[in-house]
Write a protein that holds these residues in place. Sequence first.
Motif, PDB file in Angstrom:
ATOM      1  N   UNK A 161     -26.860  -6.025  -3.018  1.00  0.00           N
ATOM      2  CA  UNK A 161     -28.254  -5.652  -2.773  1.00  0.00           C
ATOM      3  C   UNK A 161     -28.493  -4.146  -2.813  1.00  0.00           C
ATOM      4  N   UNK A 162     -27.404  -3.336  -2.692  1.00  0.00           N
ATOM      5  CA  UNK A 162     -27.614  -1.883  -2.642  1.00  0.00           C
ATOM      6  C   UNK A 162     -27.275  -1.168  -3.946  1.00  0.00           C
ATOM      7  N   UNK A 163     -26.211  -1.621  -4.632  1.00  0.00           N
ATOM      8  CA  UNK A 163     -25.820  -0.928  -5.861  1.00  0.00           C
ATOM      9  C   UNK A 163     -25.571  -1.870  -7.029  1.00  0.00           C
ATOM     10  N   UNK A 164     -25.539  -3.190  -6.761  1.00  0.00           N
ATOM     11  CA  UNK A 164     -25.156  -4.144  -7.790  1.00  0.00           C
ATOM     12  C   UNK A 164     -26.315  -4.670  -8.602  1.00  0.00           C
ATOM     13  N   UNK A 165     -26.150  -5.914  -9.077  1.00  0.00           N
ATOM     14  CA  UNK A 165     -27.136  -6.494  -9.989  1.00  0.00           C
ATOM     15  C   UNK A 165     -28.492  -6.660  -9.331  1.00  0.00           C
ATOM     16  N   UNK A 166     -28.499  -7.013  -8.035  1.00  0.00           N
ATOM     17  CA  UNK A 166     -29.789  -7.166  -7.357  1.00  0.00           C
ATOM     18  C   UNK A 166     -30.510  -5.836  -7.245  1.00  0.00           C
ATOM     19  N   UNK A 167     -29.741  -4.785  -6.912  1.00  0.00           N
ATOM     20  CA  UNK A 167     -30.351  -3.459  -6.805  1.00  0.00           C
ATOM     21  C   UNK A 167     -30.838  -2.973  -8.156  1.00  0.00           C
ATOM     22  N   UNK A 168     -30.023  -3.201  -9.191  1.00  0.00           N
ATOM     23  CA  UNK A 168     -30.424  -2.767 -10.530  1.00  0.00           C
ATOM     24  C   UNK A 168     -31.657  -3.510 -10.989  1.00  0.00           C
ATOM     25  N   UNK A 169     -31.712  -4.815 -10.693  1.00  0.00           N
ATOM     26  CA  UNK A 169     -32.882  -5.598 -11.087  1.00  0.00           C
ATOM     27  C   UNK A 169     -34.135  -5.134 -10.379  1.00  0.00           C
ATOM     28  N   UNK A 204     -23.781  10.946  -2.821  1.00  0.00           N
ATOM     29  CA  UNK A 204     -22.724  10.451  -3.714  1.00  0.00           C
ATOM     30  C   UNK A 204     -22.531   8.946  -3.548  1.00  0.00           C
ATOM     31  N   UNK A 205     -22.548   8.476  -2.301  1.00  0.00           N
ATOM     32  CA  UNK A 205     -22.285   7.072  -2.031  1.00  0.00           C
ATOM     33  C   UNK A 205     -23.546   6.405  -1.482  1.00  0.00           C
ATOM     34  N   UNK A 206     -24.001   5.400  -2.204  1.00  0.00           N
ATOM     35  CA  UNK A 206     -25.240   4.729  -1.830  1.00  0.00           C
ATOM     36  C   UNK A 206     -25.018   3.647  -0.788  1.00  0.00           C
ATOM     37  N   UNK A 207     -23.787   3.188  -0.651  1.00  0.00           N
ATOM     38  CA  UNK A 207     -23.500   2.123   0.300  1.00  0.00           C
ATOM     39  C   UNK A 207     -22.039   2.188   0.694  1.00  0.00           C
ATOM     40  N   UNK A 226     -20.083   4.666 -15.171  1.00  0.00           N
ATOM     41  CA  UNK A 226     -20.755   4.116 -14.001  1.00  0.00           C
ATOM     42  C   UNK A 226     -21.976   4.959 -13.671  1.00  0.00           C
ATOM     43  N   UNK A 227     -23.053   4.303 -13.267  1.00  0.00           N
ATOM     44  CA  UNK A 227     -24.274   4.985 -12.840  1.00  0.00           C
ATOM     45  C   UNK A 227     -23.965   5.781 -11.574  1.00  0.00           C
ATOM     46  N   UNK A 228     -24.078   7.108 -11.577  1.00  0.00           N
ATOM     47  CA  UNK A 228     -23.722   7.896 -10.387  1.00  0.00           C
ATOM     48  C   UNK A 228     -24.573   7.582  -9.168  1.00  0.00           C
ATOM     49  N   UNK A 229     -25.702   6.941  -9.356  1.00  0.00           N
ATOM     50  CA  UNK A 229     -26.544   6.564  -8.230  1.00  0.00           C
ATOM     51  C   UNK A 229     -26.218   5.188  -7.677  1.00  0.00           C
ATOM     52  N   UNK A 230     -25.205   4.525  -8.268  1.00  0.00           N
ATOM     53  CA  UNK A 230     -24.870   3.159  -7.847  1.00  0.00           C
ATOM     54  C   UNK A 230     -23.366   3.055  -7.572  1.00  0.00           C
ATOM     55  N   UNK A 231     -22.897   3.865  -6.639  1.00  0.00           N
ATOM     56  CA  UNK A 231     -21.481   3.869  -6.264  1.00  0.00           C
ATOM     57  C   UNK A 231     -21.357   3.586  -4.775  1.00  0.00           C
TER      58      UNK A 231
END
Length: 857
Positions: free
Chosen positions: A844-852, A731-734, A704-709
């Motif tokens: 929107x914060x850590x998932x596909x939308x955020x990654x995109x 550690x936790x983005x959202x 897992x991307x440590x910036x997207x947890x």
Amino acid sequence: MTMRLPVANHRVLALSVLTLLPARPLLGQTTALQEPEVTVGFEFPLTIQSIMRGAELVGQAPTGVRWTDDGQWIYFRWLPGGQAWHEERDLYRVPATGGEPERLDDEAADSLAVHFSGGDVSADHAWRVTSVEGDLYLVERATGSVRRLTRTTEAESSPAFSGDDQQVFFRRNGNLYSLTRADGAVRQLTDVRSGPAPKDDEPAEGHKGFLEEQQRELFEHVRVAEERDERREADQDRREAERPEPLYLDSIERVQALAPDPTGAFVVATVTKPAQDATQTLVPRWVTTSGYTEDSQVRAKVGDEQSEARIALIDVETGGATWLDLTASDAEEGDEPAAEAEADEPGAVEGAGAAEGAGAGEGAGGAEATRQSGAKTPALAVARFAGWNDEGTHGLLFAVDFDYKAWRLYALEAATGELTLLDSHEDEAWVGGPCFPRFGGGCLGWFPDDAPVSADGPRAWYVSEETGYAHLYAIDVDGSDRRQLTSGEWEVQSVTIPEGRDRFLLHTSEVSPFDLHPWRMEFDGARRTQVLAGEGSYRTTPSPGGDRLAVLVSRSNRPPELFVSDNDIDSALDQVTVSPTAEWLTFPWIQPEIVRVEARDGTGVPARIYRPSDVGARANGAGVVFVHGAGYLHNVHNWWSSYYREYMFHHFLAANGYTVLDIDYRGSAGYGRDWRTAIYRHMGGWDLSDQVDGAGYLASAEGVDPGRIGIYGGSYGGFITLMALFTEPDVFAAGAALRSVTDWAHYNHWYTSRILNLPDGDEEAYRRSSPIYFADGLKGHLLIAHGMYDTNVHFSDVVRLAQRLIELGKENWEMAVYPVENHGFVEPTSWTDEYRRIFELFQRSIGTQAAGSADGE
């Protein structure tokens, strides 16, 4: 068979329908839960709206399992799936041999209530007495014939046989009565009254005395009237002499429990007094029938005045009462605690039931700051009477100090009122364990007087965490011959002595902390035998004759179902109920793998993991940590979780590419005393660092991307989510904090004071454990969701936090409120809205939308 599974982002996955394979055989048995036939092409839609139908999908599991006296039928409450969310369980029955359960309509349930309503069983096992809708009934167990004992407008309750079975003791209007079976004669045994005893008229003195004497001398009318009054008083005295001597309480005290000894000569009375000066919190109900906002008075905050209880031994013949002193004053010096004759001595707070919404952190010292009690605080937190031995010579009492740091077990001698300290246990944090909420009702009692172990006099059994794990002990009535009957790094969860009264029935985690099994054991601890085996939870109820078992079995991917079997280790289990709908059962619900997350101190922290590959999806590189509520709760195991909606939601997240970790962090139940108390004086310490280490595990072991947890949870889980976003923002983005405690000084007393002591005596513990003090650390995306009619964690908790965030100028947070919901949501629309918001937050914060978005940049 394969099926096409729609998921929330409209991708389609090809999955195989899984059947529930038996884990380990039940000592040679096959115990796979039944699967209804699946219609080809029928699919379960894995959407948030579909999942949050909750009980409509999986039903409401069987409860209240009870055998009839003749052992021919099993009655239980159950609601199979497919019913509306607000429906209540119906009454069902099934023959002892198993088969199709029969639903009973209301009329049939009413007519048969006497046969499944419980009650006391006579010493010869031939009779049972029960209370149904306020009247008493006597049941001949072999034939099922019923005799009605009372038919009154007053409510009779708590019936029990005398030791010779010739009388039935029962409670009416706060007092104890006896009914003689032979002729139905009723006798009042106690006369407990609220308010001070009336004072005798004082003879007039001085000029008033002169006037009265003058009246007698001058007027025959006065003399005749006085003689008439004297005769009336004499008649009243004769009638009163046949009644029990009144016991007068304080005006606001009320009788909570009355426990007669088997002979009817003595009664133990527990009385309670509500806190007088406590400030009760008002919780508004916003959506009402009247159209007006209506306030509910709920509870005081931690550290406020508490209710009190005290216990008396009443001599029925004389009416005399001995108030029992269960405090530690004498016991600490090694002496027997003295009985207290004064009626106005301070009593004890009666312990409350468990509530979700509190508890975990780093253990620390500070004992000198924790043994606190203000001038008006009661001496005890719990004072309970646990029952009489068969002969009625001795009673068993259990007491817990006001600061929850010690408990004591006493034997009470009926004839003298003397107390003997049998055992005690102290903990520098707080006393507790899996049996603690049930002390006085399932985790201590007397051996039968005719048992071999009781040859030298009454002998008691009880559960203690002395070794660090909850285990069973036995001790003689004089405090001698104390023996530990079970041992090991596992826990005794419950103890009963079935009707045969020849051995124990235990439910323990001996095989694994992730499984619960029944065991038989002799009274001396010999021949402990596992009754059922296999992954999951097996809770058994033996038939009256002991030859059959009703068993509630659940697995991590199946809710509890009722089975029946012979009470024999090589007997097959026959399934009675299937609770989920056929639609729900088409989906391949996984049995999550249990992994060990290595914490920073080297401890292996148990966790359930949900991988996208488990449901045939592709990982999106993001991870989510789920935090269960209640603090002291067990959620990483091989049986059905009370968080079953979250269990389904984790499948949904996994299908959308998220890797989900569900951790039994420090403070959780199931792992012994040190795990339980690791949060002492610092909630948000070890319990939070376990979540942080879980995030590290997702990155190192699962890619897992440590910036997207992200992180989410409700109640205590909401509290941890706030602490995570405020104190571990890198550690936790959202995070989604649901029904969260934001400031422990505003939570209840019985839960919070055990872990953090009192706020005015241990301010440091409250400051470092309360998220509101760390709100300035927020950097990630925060969703706060809360029911506006939450009577446990009050809505005002998050209102105060919102004001703090506003004053700090924080921008990346939002709040969702639910006007009709209490602490535990019930309406599917509320569940759907809440979890839609959680999913959108992660997207929107850590998932596909955020990654995109990040890729686009």
